[in-house]
Motif scaffolding. Structure first.
Motif, PDB file in Angstrom:
ATOM      1  N   ALA A  73     -21.534  48.301  27.075  1.00 35.58           N
ATOM      2  CA  ALA A  73     -20.691  48.190  25.879  1.00 35.58           C
ATOM      3  C   ALA A  73     -19.314  47.712  26.330  1.00 35.58           C
ATOM      4  CB  ALA A  73     -20.579  49.538  25.187  1.00 35.58           C
ATOM      5  N   TYR A  74     -18.810  46.659  25.659  1.00 32.87           N
ATOM      6  CA  TYR A  74     -17.547  46.085  26.120  1.00 32.87           C
ATOM      7  C   TYR A  74     -16.666  45.714  24.944  1.00 32.87           C
ATOM      8  CZ  TYR A  74     -20.057  41.657  25.285  1.00 32.87           C
ATOM      9  OH  TYR A  74     -20.781  40.624  24.728  1.00 32.87           O
ATOM     10  N   GLY A  75     -15.387  46.088  25.086  1.00 31.30           N
ATOM     11  CA  GLY A  75     -14.428  45.790  24.041  1.00 31.30           C
ATOM     12  C   GLY A  75     -13.047  46.327  24.379  1.00 31.30           C
ATOM     13  N   MET A  76     -12.126  46.072  23.491  1.00 33.65           N
ATOM     14  CA  MET A  76     -10.754  46.530  23.702  1.00 33.65           C
ATOM     15  C   MET A  76     -10.590  48.016  23.430  1.00 33.65           C
ATOM     16  SD  MET A  76      -8.332  43.473  22.239  1.00 33.65           S
ATOM     17  CE  MET A  76      -9.108  43.407  20.614  1.00 33.65           C
ATOM     18  N   LEU A  77     -11.447  48.588  22.577  1.00 35.96           N
ATOM     19  CA  LEU A  77     -11.278  49.979  22.145  1.00 35.96           C
ATOM     20  C   LEU A  77     -12.476  50.849  22.523  1.00 35.96           C
ATOM     21  CD1 LEU A  77      -9.756  49.115  18.649  1.00 35.96           C
ATOM     22  CD2 LEU A  77      -8.517  49.855  20.703  1.00 35.96           C
ATOM     23  N   THR A  78     -13.159  50.492  23.578  1.00 32.90           N
ATOM     24  CA  THR A  78     -14.391  51.159  23.998  1.00 32.90           C
ATOM     25  C   THR A  78     -14.233  52.669  24.118  1.00 32.90           C
ATOM     26  OG1 THR A  78     -14.972  49.160  25.222  1.00 32.90           O
ATOM     27  CG2 THR A  78     -16.201  51.157  25.772  1.00 32.90           C
ATOM     28  N   LEU A  79     -13.124  53.133  24.659  1.00 32.81           N
ATOM     29  CA  LEU A  79     -12.932  54.566  24.923  1.00 32.81           C
ATOM     30  C   LEU A  79     -12.021  55.244  23.906  1.00 32.81           C
ATOM     31  CD1 LEU A  79     -12.484  54.318  28.788  1.00 32.81           C
ATOM     32  CD2 LEU A  79     -14.577  54.790  27.488  1.00 32.81           C
ATOM     33  N   THR A  80     -11.714  54.565  22.810  1.00 30.48           N
ATOM     34  CA  THR A  80     -10.776  55.112  21.832  1.00 30.48           C
ATOM     35  C   THR A  80     -11.346  56.290  21.040  1.00 30.48           C
ATOM     36  OG1 THR A  80      -9.581  53.036  21.686  1.00 30.48           O
ATOM     37  CG2 THR A  80      -9.340  54.542  19.834  1.00 30.48           C
ATOM     38  N   PRO A  81     -12.556  56.189  20.468  1.00 31.47           N
ATOM     39  CA  PRO A  81     -13.068  57.381  19.779  1.00 31.47           C
ATOM     40  C   PRO A  81     -13.248  58.518  20.787  1.00 31.47           C
ATOM     41  CG  PRO A  81     -14.318  55.434  19.136  1.00 31.47           C
ATOM     42  CD  PRO A  81     -13.462  55.046  20.309  1.00 31.47           C
ATOM     43  N   PRO A  82     -12.808  59.732  20.451  1.00 33.10           N
ATOM     44  CA  PRO A  82     -12.868  60.836  21.411  1.00 33.10           C
ATOM     45  C   PRO A  82     -14.271  61.119  21.969  1.00 33.10           C
ATOM     46  CG  PRO A  82     -11.549  61.445  19.508  1.00 33.10           C
ATOM     47  CD  PRO A  82     -12.173  60.120  19.190  1.00 33.10           C
ATOM     48  N   SER A  83     -15.304  60.811  21.216  1.00 31.33           N
ATOM     49  CA  SER A  83     -16.668  61.105  21.669  1.00 31.33           C
ATOM     50  C   SER A  83     -17.231  60.076  22.639  1.00 31.33           C
ATOM     51  CB  SER A  83     -17.609  61.210  20.464  1.00 31.33           C
ATOM     52  OG  SER A  83     -17.679  59.960  19.789  1.00 31.33           O
ATOM     53  N   THR A  84     -16.615  58.908  22.738  1.00 30.53           N
ATOM     54  CA  THR A  84     -17.265  57.844  23.506  1.00 30.53           C
ATOM     55  C   THR A  84     -17.156  57.957  25.025  1.00 30.53           C
ATOM     56  OG1 THR A  84     -15.422  56.306  23.197  1.00 30.53           O
ATOM     57  CG2 THR A  84     -17.237  56.173  21.617  1.00 30.53           C
ATOM     58  N   PRO A  85     -16.062  58.409  25.626  1.00 32.44           N
ATOM     59  CA  PRO A  85     -16.039  58.435  27.087  1.00 32.44           C
ATOM     60  C   PRO A  85     -17.204  59.217  27.710  1.00 32.44           C
ATOM     61  CG  PRO A  85     -13.815  58.717  26.259  1.00 32.44           C
ATOM     62  CD  PRO A  85     -14.754  58.770  25.062  1.00 32.44           C
ATOM     63  N   ALA A  86     -17.605  60.310  27.090  1.00 34.90           N
ATOM     64  CA  ALA A  86     -18.686  61.129  27.636  1.00 34.90           C
ATOM     65  C   ALA A  86     -20.058  60.444  27.558  1.00 34.90           C
ATOM     66  CB  ALA A  86     -18.745  62.473  26.901  1.00 34.90           C
ATOM     67  N   LEU A  87     -20.175  59.389  26.757  1.00 34.78           N
ATOM     68  CA  LEU A  87     -21.454  58.694  26.624  1.00 34.78           C
ATOM     69  C   LEU A  87     -21.744  57.764  27.803  1.00 34.78           C
ATOM     70  CD1 LEU A  87     -21.217  57.731  22.847  1.00 34.78           C
ATOM     71  CD2 LEU A  87     -22.628  59.542  23.862  1.00 34.78           C
ATOM     72  N   PHE A  88     -20.724  57.430  28.568  1.00 36.81           N
ATOM     73  CA  PHE A  88     -20.879  56.442  29.628  1.00 36.81           C
ATOM     74  C   PHE A  88     -21.072  57.106  30.985  1.00 36.81           C
ATOM     75  CE2 PHE A  88     -18.369  54.199  26.376  1.00 36.81           C
ATOM     76  CZ  PHE A  88     -19.246  53.160  26.127  1.00 36.81           C
ATOM     77  N   ASP A  89     -21.935  56.496  31.786  1.00 36.08           N
ATOM     78  CA  ASP A  89     -22.109  56.934  33.163  1.00 36.08           C
ATOM     79  C   ASP A  89     -20.989  56.395  34.041  1.00 36.08           C
ATOM     80  OD1 ASP A  89     -24.781  58.273  32.922  1.00 36.08           O
ATOM     81  OD2 ASP A  89     -25.331  56.268  32.233  1.00 36.08           O
ATOM     82  N   LEU A  90     -20.462  55.245  33.643  1.00 29.30           N
ATOM     83  CA  LEU A  90     -19.380  54.610  34.373  1.00 29.30           C
ATOM     84  C   LEU A  90     -18.551  53.803  33.382  1.00 29.30           C
ATOM     85  CD1 LEU A  90     -18.077  53.748  37.140  1.00 29.30           C
ATOM     86  CD2 LEU A  90     -19.688  51.814  37.113  1.00 29.30           C
ATOM     87  N   THR A  91     -17.227  53.864  33.542  1.00 24.90           N
ATOM     88  CA  THR A  91     -16.355  53.002  32.756  1.00 24.90           C
ATOM     89  C   THR A  91     -15.458  52.228  33.710  1.00 24.90           C
ATOM     90  OG1 THR A  91     -14.671  54.731  32.470  1.00 24.90           O
ATOM     91  CG2 THR A  91     -16.330  54.517  30.725  1.00 24.90           C
ATOM     92  N   VAL A  92     -15.168  51.002  33.333  1.00 24.34           N
ATOM     93  CA  VAL A  92     -14.331  50.127  34.139  1.00 24.34           C
ATOM     94  C   VAL A  92     -13.288  49.503  33.222  1.00 24.34           C
ATOM     95  CG1 VAL A  92     -14.271  48.057  35.591  1.00 24.34           C
ATOM     96  CG2 VAL A  92     -16.243  49.616  35.717  1.00 24.34           C
ATOM     97  N   TYR A  93     -12.028  49.592  33.636  1.00 24.74           N
ATOM     98  CA  TYR A  93     -10.947  48.948  32.914  1.00 24.74           C
ATOM     99  C   TYR A  93     -10.614  47.660  33.654  1.00 24.74           C
ATOM    100  CZ  TYR A  93      -6.737  48.195  30.254  1.00 24.74           C
ATOM    101  OH  TYR A  93      -5.788  47.653  29.426  1.00 24.74           O
ATOM    102  N   LEU A  94     -10.798  46.524  33.004  1.00 26.61           N
ATOM    103  CA  LEU A  94     -10.482  45.225  33.603  1.00 26.61           C
ATOM    104  C   LEU A  94      -9.012  44.920  33.358  1.00 26.61           C
ATOM    105  CD1 LEU A  94     -13.632  43.173  32.559  1.00 26.61           C
ATOM    106  CD2 LEU A  94     -13.226  44.434  34.670  1.00 26.61           C
ATOM    107  N   ASP A  95      -8.283  44.606  34.419  1.00 32.25           N
ATOM    108  CA  ASP A  95      -6.843  44.478  34.309  1.00 32.25           C
ATOM    109  C   ASP A  95      -6.328  43.311  35.157  1.00 32.25           C
ATOM    110  OD1 ASP A  95      -4.302  45.133  33.459  1.00 32.25           O
ATOM    111  OD2 ASP A  95      -4.076  46.845  34.811  1.00 32.25           O
ATOM    112  N   PRO A  96      -6.654  42.081  34.771  1.00 34.87           N
ATOM    113  CA  PRO A  96      -6.132  40.941  35.522  1.00 34.87           C
ATOM    114  C   PRO A  96      -4.618  40.799  35.320  1.00 34.87           C
ATOM    115  CG  PRO A  96      -7.204  40.169  33.543  1.00 34.87           C
ATOM    116  CD  PRO A  96      -7.449  41.658  33.618  1.00 34.87           C
ATOM    117  N   ALA A  97      -4.005  40.021  36.170  1.00 37.29           N
ATOM    118  CA  ALA A  97      -2.562  39.760  36.049  1.00 37.29           C
ATOM    119  C   ALA A  97      -2.260  39.218  34.651  1.00 37.29           C
ATOM    120  CB  ALA A  97      -2.123  38.760  37.113  1.00 37.29           C
ATOM    121  N   PRO A  98      -1.177  39.673  34.025  1.00 39.03           N
ATOM    122  CA  PRO A  98      -0.873  39.234  32.656  1.00 39.03           C
ATOM    123  C   PRO A  98      -0.808  37.722  32.477  1.00 39.03           C
ATOM    124  CG  PRO A  98       0.490  41.111  33.235  1.00 39.03           C
ATOM    125  CD  PRO A  98      -0.234  40.702  34.498  1.00 39.03           C
TER     126      PRO A  98
END
Length: 169
Positions: A101-126
């Protein structure tokens, strides 16, 4: 389940396409969370919202769908067409193998972080991300370069308020 998060044009879609290429379509279920936008592009502009604002997205439905996929069940989700900036759908999605699952607000709903086995924040240079966004929005989404530049301050403001805070989750 893998959750990818990042600002607009951080490389989320490109990374998911690579994972699908490596593992095969039967081994990966990609879920673009942009499909949970509540409004068309024209409606967003009329409302003064950006896609990075949680109010512009159906995060409740997104969270329910992520939980359903985690449980191995099919969902019938909306579709957002970036080329036309319109809502379409629905589309039936059945989880096969790895759900990404990929998007800008993936972890915004309080229930969603616990659904993932792994989360990755992509943060290239601005500067790199801005160049990617300009190229993508012009070539794939029908914007003019002037429109991309004009929309950038509001997008960046909302990304700072709603997307960047997910780095710590």
């Amino acid at each position: 389940m893998l959750g990818l998060v990042g600002e607009s044009a951080a490389g989320k879609t490109t990374l998911v396409r690579g994972v699908v290429r490596l593992l095969g379509r039967d081994g990966v279920t990609p879920l673009c969370l942009d499909d949970y936008h509540r409004y068309s592009r024209a409606e967003l502009q009329a409302c003064g919202l950006t896609a990075a604002d949680p109010a512009a997205n159906d995060l409740g439905l997104m969270a329910v769908h992520l939980a359903e996929l985690r449980a191995g069940r099919r969902i019938s989700k909306p579709l957002y067409d970036h080329r036309s900036g319109t809502l379409r759908g629905p589309e039936v999605v059945a989880p096969t193998g790895l759900v990404v699952a990929y998007g800008m607000l993936t972890l915004t709903p309080p229930s969603t972080p616990a659904l993932f086995d792994l989360t990755v924040y992509l943060d290239p240079a601005p500067a790199l991300r801005r160049a990617w966004r300009l190229a993508r929005d012009v070539s794939e989404r029908g914007y003019t370069p002037d429109e991309v530049v004009a929309l950038a301050p509001a997008r960046d403001r909302d990304a700072a308020r709603f997307v960047l805070v997910q780095r710590a989750r």
